[in-house]
Write an enzyme that holds these catalytic residues in place. Structure first.
Site, mmCIF file in Angstrom:
data_model
loop_
_atom_site.group_PDB
_atom_site.id
_atom_site.type_symbol
_atom_site.label_atom_id
_atom_site.label_comp_id
_atom_site.label_asym_id
_atom_site.label_seq_id
_atom_site.Cartn_x
_atom_site.Cartn_y
_atom_site.Cartn_z
ATOM 1 C CG ASN A 113 26.377 -9.079 11.386
ATOM 2 O OD1 ASN A 113 27.548 -8.786 11.862
ATOM 3 N ND2 ASN A 113 25.437 -9.679 12.254
ATOM 4 C CD GLU A 140 28.458 -11.325 21.449
ATOM 5 O OE1 GLU A 140 27.705 -12.222 21.469
ATOM 6 O OE2 GLU A 140 28.916 -11.101 22.577
ATOM 7 C CD GLU A 156 31.340 -6.824 21.840
ATOM 8 O OE1 GLU A 156 30.703 -7.564 21.018
ATOM 9 O OE2 GLU A 156 32.507 -6.296 21.632
ATOM 10 C CB CYS A 158 25.277 -12.594 16.326
ATOM 11 S SG CYS A 158 25.053 -11.343 17.051
HETATM 12 C C1 UN1 Z 1 25.178 -9.008 15.847
HETATM 13 O O1 UN1 Z 1 24.654 -9.605 15.022
HETATM 14 O O2 UN1 Z 1 26.440 -9.403 15.669
HETATM 15 O O3 UN1 Z 1 20.945 -7.024 18.427
HETATM 16 C C2 UN1 Z 1 25.200 -7.919 16.917
HETATM 17 C C3 UN1 Z 1 21.118 -6.388 17.297
HETATM 18 C C4 UN1 Z 1 22.217 -5.681 16.939
HETATM 19 C C5 UN1 Z 1 23.395 -6.120 17.483
HETATM 20 C C6 UN1 Z 1 23.707 -7.459 16.764
HETATM 21 N N1 UN1 Z 1 22.054 -4.243 17.342
HETATM 22 O O4 UN1 Z 1 20.110 -6.428 16.436
#
Ligand code: UN1
Length: 477
Positions: A154, A252, A466, A286
């Site tokens: 993603n 994560e 991270e 996520c």
């Molecule tokens: C993820 O979906 O694995 O928060 C990370 C966000 C992103 C990072 C998401 N920049 O929208």
């Protein structure tokens, strides 16, 4: 496959090679079903070769001065800037994210490259006076060895950059498995580092499936550190193996991110934030907003407008600038998403919009799922508790701020969260009482900035972060 279909290769020790067994896998556009690339379907043997190359390269890379290692990252950043548009198109085509969002994904990697590159001049240790006369003590950071990187589709460039770039500047070498759904954008990101002149064996890429390549990376005795972004189930398996083998591991994983809307909220602002948070990247982040917790009477004012705006979102080709929501990544994911909506219906949820797979016109060719709002979702029910990873938003009601926080916290996950309110006390109480790694005030749950730590609590992670200044601890001893 047409003559123009790109055929990817693994890259081990700066040599491009097919999988040892010669197998490949097909990558299809989720918007149209057309074949967009072919990648090696590698095995444990390919991983073993990459691990050998990485171990050999560690001897010279780990003794290269950290500011010099940082210089490679600055060059890679410049390469990413120059190739941003090209990589964004590849990304949009192979995993279905809108072009504008794909540019954002790459921009995160650019920002991370500049941040991480400059960290080469700042890998601080500490000094302290000793108990012994005329002595002092000091600490310094040392690289660990080879890092195994396993990432999700993603964010095919941003998330790998959060892992790979700090690991490199700290002096480690890498074996990376990009997501099998987005191997080409991952590969192009790696290319910007190889083109920066990274020495042979420092960054090795092995394409393939998680069960085959990912599992081999996790189990390889010479890969000392593991960093993973993906599902909680897979993360748990990785942690089990890593535990037995005493590897360092950073995980994560999932989220079930809430937005609390208080009765005094700026409704227009909340609407924008909820729509973007829930339906950006078709909900496949996520950090996606998956629960709205409406407090007091705010639901009556918020919901009709939310439904109206969700219905109006344009679904379609991620390369079309007028489109607001692209496809989901695969038919399997779409069926899973739809399954959650069906379960919510059985459990008493009221589907206010969406909730049906499109069967006509160009949308029928791809894996599209409409923005879906489910009201009357009971706390504790499946849609209230489980991560969907799609454009499905559950609406829950709370009588008070305290009840809203209780509902926000009753999920196994804790990545992102948000509150919309004009009351500074409510905002700060949310920040301290919501169980999440990230809490936004009057802003959506999604998004990240390269210089801030990113990560979650409970089943979202295992305590590492991270982004920002944090990963330099994890990638050194
Ligand atoms: C993820 O979906 O694995 O928060 C990370 C966000 C992103 C990072 C998401 N920049 O929208």
């Amino acid at each position: 496959m047409t003559a123009a279909t790109p055929e990817l290769l693994n890259r081990i020790d700066n040599v491009s090679v097919p999988a040892l067994a010669g197998a490949t896998l097909d990558i299809r556009s989720p918007a149209t079903g057309t074949l967009v690339a072919r990648a090696p379907r590698s095995s444990a043997d390919d991983v073993a070769r990459a691990a050998t190359a990485a171990r050999k390269a560690f001897l010279t890379w780990s003794t290269t001065p950290a500011p010099v290692r940082g210089e490679y990252l600055f060059k890679a950043a410049a390469n990413l800037v120059a190739r941003k548009e090209e990589i964004a198109r590849v990304m949009a085509e192979e995993m279905g994210k809108r072009l504008e969002e794909a540019r954002g994904d790459i921009q995160e990697a650019i920002d991370t490259a500049y941040y991480a590159g400059s960290e080469g001049r700042r890998l601080f240790g500490r000094t302290a006076p000793s108990e012994l006369k005329h002595k002092m003590g000091f600490t310094l950071r040392r690289p660990i060895g080879t890092v195994g990187v396993i990432t999700a589709w993603n964010f095919p460039v941003a998330v790998p950059s959060w892992k790979i770039l700090p690991a490199l500047v700290c002096g480690n070498t890498i074996v990376w498995k990009p997501a099998e759904e987005a191997p080409r954008s991952g590969h192009l990101f790696a290319e910007t580092l190889w083109d920066a002149g990274l020495p042979a064996g420092v960054l090795n890429v092995v394409h393939g499936y998680g069960e085959e390549v990912g599992a081999a990376i996790v189990a390889h005795p010479e890969i000392a550190v593991l960093t993973f972004t993906g599902s909680t189930n897979v993360g748990r398996m990785i942690a089990e193996t890593a535990g037995r083998m005493l590897k360092h591991v950073s995980l994560e994983m999932g989220g079930k991110n809430p937005v609390i809307v208080m009765p005094d909220a700026d409704i227009d602002l909340a609407l924008d934030g909820i729509l973007w948070g829930a339906f950006g990247t078709a909900g496949q982040r996520c950090t996606a907003t998956s629960r709205v917790i409406a407090v007091g009477d705010v639901g009556e004012r918020l919901l009709p407008r939310l439904v109206e705006r969700a219905k109006a979102l344009r679904l379609g080709d991620p390369l079309d600038p007028a489109v607001e929501v692209g496809p989901v990544v695969s038919e399997r994911q779409r069926q899973r998403i739809h399954g959650y909506v069906e379960t919510a219906r059985h459990e008493g949820g009221a589907v206010l919009c969406g909730g049906a797979i499109p069967t006509d016109g160009p949308l029928a060719r791809g894996w599209f799922y409409p923005p879906t709002l489910v009201d009357q979702v009971r706390p504790g029910s499946t849609l209230a508790m489980e991560e969907v990873f799609g454009p499905v938003l559950a609406v829950l009601r709370a009588g008070s701020f305290d009840e809203a926080v209780r509902i926000a916290n009753e999920v196994p996950y804790g990545l992102s969260s948000s509150i919309y309110t004009r009351d500074v006390n409510a905002a700060l109480r949310a920040v301290e009482s919501i169980e999440a790694g990230i809490t936004y005030v009057n802003a959506p749950t999604i998004g990240a900035e390269a210089h801030f730590p990113f990560g979650g609590v409970k089943a979202t992670g295992n305590g590492h972060r991270e982004g920002g200044w944090e990963p330099y601890e994890f990638f050194t001893e």
